[in-house]
Design an enzyme around this catalytic site. Structure first.
Site, short mmCIF file in Angstrom:
data_model
loop_
_atom_site.label_atom_id
_atom_site.label_comp_id
_atom_site.label_asym_id
_atom_site.label_seq_id
_atom_site.Cartn_x
_atom_site.Cartn_y
_atom_site.Cartn_z
N ARG A 23 38.62 57.17 30.88
CA ARG A 23 38.58 56.03 29.95
C ARG A 23 37.17 55.49 29.88
O ARG A 23 36.59 55.05 30.88
CB ARG A 23 39.54 54.92 30.40
CG ARG A 23 39.53 53.74 29.44
CD ARG A 23 40.72 52.82 29.60
NE ARG A 23 40.71 52.08 30.84
CZ ARG A 23 41.60 51.13 31.15
NH1 ARG A 23 42.59 50.86 30.30
NH2 ARG A 23 41.54 50.50 32.31
N HIS A 83 37.28 49.13 33.49
CA HIS A 83 37.50 48.02 34.42
C HIS A 83 37.09 48.35 35.85
O HIS A 83 37.39 47.58 36.76
CB HIS A 83 38.97 47.59 34.40
CG HIS A 83 39.39 46.93 33.13
ND1 HIS A 83 38.83 45.75 32.68
CD2 HIS A 83 40.32 47.26 32.21
CE1 HIS A 83 39.40 45.39 31.53
NE2 HIS A 83 40.30 46.29 31.22
N ASP A 140 47.17 43.99 28.41
CA ASP A 140 46.39 43.41 27.31
C ASP A 140 47.28 43.10 26.12
O ASP A 140 47.02 42.13 25.39
CB ASP A 140 45.26 44.35 26.91
CG ASP A 140 44.06 44.24 27.83
OD1 ASP A 140 43.47 43.15 27.90
OD2 ASP A 140 43.73 45.24 28.49
N ASP A 156 29.39 64.97 26.87
CA ASP A 156 28.39 65.89 27.37
C ASP A 156 28.51 66.09 28.88
O ASP A 156 28.08 67.14 29.40
CB ASP A 156 26.98 65.42 27.00
CG ASP A 156 26.62 65.72 25.55
OD1 ASP A 156 27.40 66.44 24.88
OD2 ASP A 156 25.57 65.25 25.09
N GLU A 165 46.82 48.35 22.62
CA GLU A 165 46.99 47.29 23.62
C GLU A 165 46.74 45.90 23.02
O GLU A 165 46.24 45.01 23.70
CB GLU A 165 46.08 47.53 24.82
CG GLU A 165 44.63 47.85 24.51
CD GLU A 165 43.83 48.21 25.76
OE1 GLU A 165 44.28 47.86 26.87
OE2 GLU A 165 42.77 48.81 25.61
#
Length: 268
Positions: A77, A52, A182, A91, A156
């Site tokens: 996240r 977000h 959510d 990576d 969520e």
């Protein structure tokens, strides 16, 4: 002589070693400066959000660099739990991965496969080119990569809550993180994170994680909510975000000197 490097402890290891809930903050401003300020606050972990917030690979890497001098666990996240995205963030050297919107055990199993190298998974092999292995300066990285990565999946939605026991049982899922916002929306209660049904869904999921022997985290920017979930047994709790703190504190400071009615200001 080549260097022989070791990697920091994962969030999984920190949770296992702690006798209290680990307190975290979000760094959502996509800035190495603010990420470093947040990391130096004394919190236990910091979430860098690429779902977000306007974060991409380059900005997350810069923030990992900025936070590396501080004794915090960076939790990143990703935007979504697809194989390519997970490979790219791993990576970069992301050791603590948070994957949003995991609604089922089957989805969690696919995410675990994306985190692991063959034959147990499908993660592409590029350690010689990547910060994850410090460009092959971490001895035997390929053989021990699983030990250096902690995977948390986000519960969520009502569907995820319903399948929480099976998600918790997935080998390779180290923890769950509950997102009340959510979750409330999926229950037809948009914007009502404190509705009794939402709170009970969160508390019930924490209880199921405890029964399964896995840590449960939760997002709780209202102090009373955070205290409730810590008391219920949450192992790690996010208690604020840099952008929200900046917004509210600047509003409060301006209002104090302009004499604005506090009731008109936004809340967390």
């Amino acid at each position: 002589m080549p260097l022989h490097l070791s990697l920091p402890e994962t969030l999984r290891e920190r949770l296992a070693a702690s006798d209290r809930a680990l307190i975290g903050l979000w760094a959502s401003a996509s800035s190495p400066v603010t990420a470093e300020i947040v990391a130096g606050s004394g919190c236990d972990w910091v979430l860098l959000d690429a779902e977000h917030s306007p974060n991409g690979l380059e900005s997350v890497l810069a923030q990992l660099h900025a936070m590396s001098a501080y004794p915090v666990a960076p939790l990143v996240r990703v935007p979504y739990g697809d194989t390519v995205t997970i490979k790219q963030f791993l990576d970069l050297g992301v050791q603590n991965l948070l994957v949003p919107m995991v609604d089922s055990a089957a989805q969690a199993e696919e995410i675990v496969r994306a985190v692991r190298y063959p034959p147990r998974g499908v993660r592409g092999v590029g350690s010689a080119l990547a910060r994850s292995a410090r460009w092959n300066r971490v001895d035997d990285y390929l053989q021990h990569a699983d030990e250096t990565i902690s995977l948390t999946v986000q519960i969520e939605s009502a569907a995820a809550v319903a399948d929480a026991d099976r998600i918790l049982a997935v080998d390779g899922v180290d923890a769950i993180f509950i997102g009340p916002s959510d979750l409330a929306a999926s229950m037809g209660l948009l914007g009502q994170q404190n509705h009794p049904d939402v709170v009970e869904a969160v508390l019930g999921t924490i209880r199921r994680a405890i029964a399964a022997g896995k840590p449960a985290g939760v997002n709780a920017f209202v102090p009373e909510d955070a205290e409730r979930y810590v008391e219920a047994g949450a192992s790690f709790v996010a208690v604020g975000a840099d952008v929200a703190i900046l917004a509210r504190q600047t509003e409060a400071l301006v209002a104090r000197f302009r004499g604005d009615d506090e009731s008109k200001r936004a809340s967390y």
